[in-house]
Design an enzyme around this catalytic site. Structure first.
Site, PDB file in Angstrom:
ATOM      1  N   PRO A   1     105.287  66.486 -39.186  1.00  0.00           N
ATOM      2  CG  PRO A   1     103.667  67.851 -38.186  1.00  0.00           C
ATOM      3  CD  PRO A   1     105.019  67.891 -38.856  1.00  0.00           C
TER       4      PRO A   1
ATOM      5  CD  GLU B   1     111.809  53.537 -35.377  1.00  0.00           C
ATOM      6  OE1 GLU B   1     112.863  53.429 -34.756  1.00  0.00           O
ATOM      7  OE2 GLU B   1     110.714  53.729 -34.823  1.00  0.00           O
ATOM      8  CG  LEU B   2     109.806  51.097 -42.867  1.00  0.00           C
ATOM      9  CD1 LEU B   2     110.379  50.447 -44.114  1.00  0.00           C
ATOM     10  CD2 LEU B   2     109.387  52.525 -43.130  1.00  0.00           C
TER      11      LEU B   2
ATOM     12  CB  CYS C   1     104.247  50.047 -35.976  1.00  0.00           C
ATOM     13  SG  CYS C   1     104.905  50.531 -34.383  1.00  0.00           S
TER      14      CYS C   1
HETATM   15  P1  NAD Z   1     102.929  57.139 -44.524  1.00  0.00           P
HETATM   16  O1  NAD Z   1     104.092  56.411 -45.080  1.00  0.00           O
HETATM   17  O2  NAD Z   1     101.731  57.318 -45.361  1.00  0.00           O
HETATM   18  O3  NAD Z   1     103.368  58.613 -44.052  1.00  0.00           O
HETATM   19  C1  NAD Z   1     104.396  58.834 -43.090  1.00  0.00           C
HETATM   20  C2  NAD Z   1     104.949  60.231 -43.281  1.00  0.00           C
HETATM   21  O4  NAD Z   1     105.660  60.313 -44.516  1.00  0.00           O
HETATM   22  C3  NAD Z   1     103.894  61.339 -43.325  1.00  0.00           C
HETATM   23  O5  NAD Z   1     104.360  62.448 -42.606  1.00  0.00           O
HETATM   24  C4  NAD Z   1     103.807  61.641 -44.820  1.00  0.00           C
HETATM   25  O6  NAD Z   1     103.357  62.950 -45.102  1.00  0.00           O
HETATM   26  C5  NAD Z   1     105.250  61.458 -45.243  1.00  0.00           C
HETATM   27  N1  NAD Z   1     105.471  61.167 -46.672  1.00  0.00           N
HETATM   28  C6  NAD Z   1     104.623  60.572 -47.561  1.00  0.00           C
HETATM   29  N2  NAD Z   1     105.214  60.447 -48.766  1.00  0.00           N
HETATM   30  C7  NAD Z   1     106.459  60.955 -48.653  1.00  0.00           C
HETATM   31  C8  NAD Z   1     107.572  61.081 -49.551  1.00  0.00           C
HETATM   32  N3  NAD Z   1     107.507  60.657 -50.817  1.00  0.00           N
HETATM   33  N4  NAD Z   1     108.719  61.628 -49.092  1.00  0.00           N
HETATM   34  C9  NAD Z   1     108.808  62.037 -47.803  1.00  0.00           C
HETATM   35  N5  NAD Z   1     107.795  61.954 -46.909  1.00  0.00           N
HETATM   36  C10 NAD Z   1     106.632  61.412 -47.320  1.00  0.00           C
HETATM   37  O7  NAD Z   1     102.573  56.357 -43.175  1.00  0.00           O
HETATM   38  P2  NAD Z   1     101.388  56.634 -42.134  1.00  0.00           P
HETATM   39  O8  NAD Z   1     100.077  56.231 -42.719  1.00  0.00           O
HETATM   40  O9  NAD Z   1     101.522  58.008 -41.566  1.00  0.00           O
HETATM   41  O10 NAD Z   1     101.769  55.637 -40.955  1.00  0.00           O
HETATM   42  C11 NAD Z   1     101.308  54.308 -40.876  1.00  0.00           C
HETATM   43  C12 NAD Z   1     102.446  53.347 -41.095  1.00  0.00           C
HETATM   44  O11 NAD Z   1     103.510  53.650 -40.189  1.00  0.00           O
HETATM   45  C13 NAD Z   1     102.088  51.898 -40.835  1.00  0.00           C
HETATM   46  O12 NAD Z   1     102.644  51.076 -41.833  1.00  0.00           O
HETATM   47  C14 NAD Z   1     102.743  51.627 -39.481  1.00  0.00           C
HETATM   48  O13 NAD Z   1     103.029  50.264 -39.259  1.00  0.00           O
HETATM   49  C15 NAD Z   1     103.977  52.446 -39.579  1.00  0.00           C
HETATM   50  N6  NAD Z   1     104.529  52.747 -38.257  1.00  0.00           N
HETATM   51  C16 NAD Z   1     105.710  52.158 -37.883  1.00  0.00           C
HETATM   52  C17 NAD Z   1     106.238  52.392 -36.620  1.00  0.00           C
HETATM   53  C18 NAD Z   1     107.514  51.738 -36.176  1.00  0.00           C
HETATM   54  O14 NAD Z   1     108.043  52.130 -35.145  1.00  0.00           O
HETATM   55  N7  NAD Z   1     108.063  50.768 -36.890  1.00  0.00           N
HETATM   56  C19 NAD Z   1     105.561  53.236 -35.733  1.00  0.00           C
HETATM   57  C20 NAD Z   1     104.370  53.830 -36.146  1.00  0.00           C
HETATM   58  C21 NAD Z   1     103.857  53.577 -37.413  1.00  0.00           C
END
Ligand code: NAD
Length: 457
Positions: free
Chosen positions: A157, A229-230, A263
């Site tokens: 998570p 999913e970004l 998102c």
């Molecule tokens: P984030 O990229 O900062 O983190 C997401 C997850 O990745 C976290 O669990 C984090 O600890 C982990 N992480 C970070 N660096 C990593 C690495 N180098 N290797 C592996 N794991 C790593 O994103 P966030 O702030 O948690 O979420 C917000 C973003 O998510 C927004 O851009 C939003 O649009 C996107 N989002 C997309 C969808 C979709 O369905 N397309 C849904 C929800 C959120």
């Protein structure tokens, strides 16, 4: 031992400090999942299904307490927290109804002693690296179908939603999913990165484009299934024949729900010049009507931002728009009190030179741009590196259909926005990602098809 501190974004107080994973514990957990997965896969389908049914029942029984935890750690207004958990119940119902049939063996050809069949094997051990903004949705889209189809799940998570992640793990374990089949990992991105180095058969990531790109680079040579999913910069277009009051109410909700941290939040609005001024008045009035405040309060609609760092992103987008002569109609500043607060903010007279029309805001900030006709609206909607969702408001079905068919987005909306259905595939174009979740495709994606060529001796 490593620890992770959890803070309340509404007031900055520390909620908890919990033990976190390190390289050694990540490796040990991955190994245990590898050992446990074959027995889980061999279990009769009905038994795996029964675990998920018990998980669903527990979620439903405990919705109030779970929502309070979610609100405390991410600042999601409490009514929206309950909505999210209840929304997951509907998604689980879809998976329970569809999963087994979606991956059932299928004979696709049978003739003169030759039979061709397709079966589906689980991928094996999958990494589910999750975002904080909808932890029940973005987690559940992955771990529910992954578990049903016989995979073990290493679930990381977000560091901003870890208490919720641990609650999800507790409920799954109490429901009968073995501890080594659904395994939570606690920590920051470093723990996610460590997980990528383990022997895994799939990576299902939800988060930012920046992190997704790093994960793609790390996983490329590994030739392991990868879904990302970004983010998005999702547009909607209001035609001159649209009902202005309805469109404004719908889009104000789509832009500000979850404090703009979805998102698929509406992040850009284009309005036909003939309706523009009326629309702006109605939109600003609708946003003014949203109560900003304590997320535990039942009447609150807009809470704090989950991450303090996003305050700076919003402040920079506001400064850039102001410098480039956009008109500020509402808000525009931090709310000076403990916690991560930003005023709901509306700009008009914006254009695509401004960062608020190009980069993901992920907060209660929106730009409204006047357009002359459908062609200009379409050009503007497609002028983005993202492609998650897009919408058109008009009573004219043919006009909407023609526009939406040309928009570069995974999901398109007619007279609605910010909507996800378990029955439809959820995917992005361009920098919004690769792969998909939800729908029957989003069940099959956790399996590998096996092609059987069977000739009778
Ligand atoms: P984030 O990229 O900062 O983190 C997401 C997850 O990745 C976290 O669990 C984090 O600890 C982990 N992480 C970070 N660096 C990593 C690495 N180098 N290797 C592996 N794991 C790593 O994103 P966030 O702030 O948690 O979420 C917000 C973003 O998510 C927004 O851009 C939003 O649009 C996107 N989002 C997309 C969808 C979709 O369905 N397309 C849904 C929800 C959120």
């Amino acid at each position: 031992m490593d620890t992770l501190a959890v803070f309340n974004p509404a007031n900055g107080t520390q909620l908890a400090e919990i033990p976190a994973d390190d390289l050694a514990s990540v490796a040990a957990k991955a190994e245990r999942a590898r050992t446990a997965q074959p027995a889980w896969r061999r279990m009769p389908w009905a038994e795996r299904q029964a675990c998920i049914e018990r998980f669903r029942a527990a979620l439903e029984r405990q919705v109030d307490a779970l929502a309070a935890t979610l609100t405390a750690e991410v600042g999601k207004p409490i009514v929206q927290a309950r909505n999210e958990i209840r929304g997951l119940l509907g998604r689980i119902d879809f998976f329970l109804a569809q999963a087994q049939a979606s991956v059932a063996d299928e004979t696709v050809f049978a003739d003169a002693g030759m039979t061709e069949r397709i079966s589906h094997d689980p991928l094996g051990v999958v990494a589910n690296i999750s975002a904080w903004n909808y932890p029940y949705f973005v987690g559940g889209n992955v771990f529910v179908p992954a578990l049903l189809t016989g995979n073990a799940v290493l679930y990381k998570p977000s560091e901003f939603a870890t208490l919720t992640g641990l609650e999800i793990a507790r409920l799954l374990h109490e429901a009968g999913v073995p501890r080594d089949v659904f395994v939570p990992l606690v920590g920051t991105g470093a723990v996610g990165q460590a997980l990528l180095g383990e022997h895994i058969d799939g990576v299902f990531f939800t988060g930012s484009h920046a992190t997704g790109a790093k994960i793609a680079a790390a996983m490329g040579p590994r030739l392991v299934k990868l879904q990302l999913e970004l983010g998005g910069k999702d547009p909607s277009y209001v035609c001159e024949d649209a009902d202005v009051a309805n469109a404004a109410a719908s889009l104000a909700d789509g832009a500000m729900y979850n404090t703009g941290q979805s998102c698929c939040s509406v992040e850009r609005i284009y309005v036909h010049e003939r309706s523009h001024d009326d629309f702006v008045d109605a939109f600003v009035a609708a946003v003014r009507g949203f109560k900003v405040g304590d997320p535990m309060d039942e009447s609150t609609y807009i809470g704090p931002l989950t991450r303090a760092a996003q305050l700076e992103v919003l402040a920079e987008q506001v400064a850039d728009a102001t410098r480039r002569n956009a008109t500020l109609r509402l808000g525009g500043r931090r709310i000076e009190q403990p916690g991560n607060w930003f005023e709901p903010t509306v700009f008009t007279e914006v254009d695509h030179a401004m960062t608020l029309m190009r980069e993901e805001s992920f907060g209660p900030l929106i730009g409204i741009q006047k357009v002359q006709d459908d062609a200009e609206a379409l050009e503007c909607m497609n002028d983005t590196r993202y492609g998650l969702t897009a919408g058109v408001y008009t009573p004219d079905a043919a006009r909407a259909q023609a526009l939406l068919a040309q928009v570069n987005a995974g999901s398109v909306y007619w007279n609605c926005c910010d909507r996800v259905s378990p029955r439809l595939p959820w995917s992005g174009h361009g920098d919004s990602g690769i792969g998909l979740t939800l729908s029957t495709y989003g069940i099959q994606t956790f399996t590998r098809p096996r092609a059987w060529h069977l000739r009778k001796a």
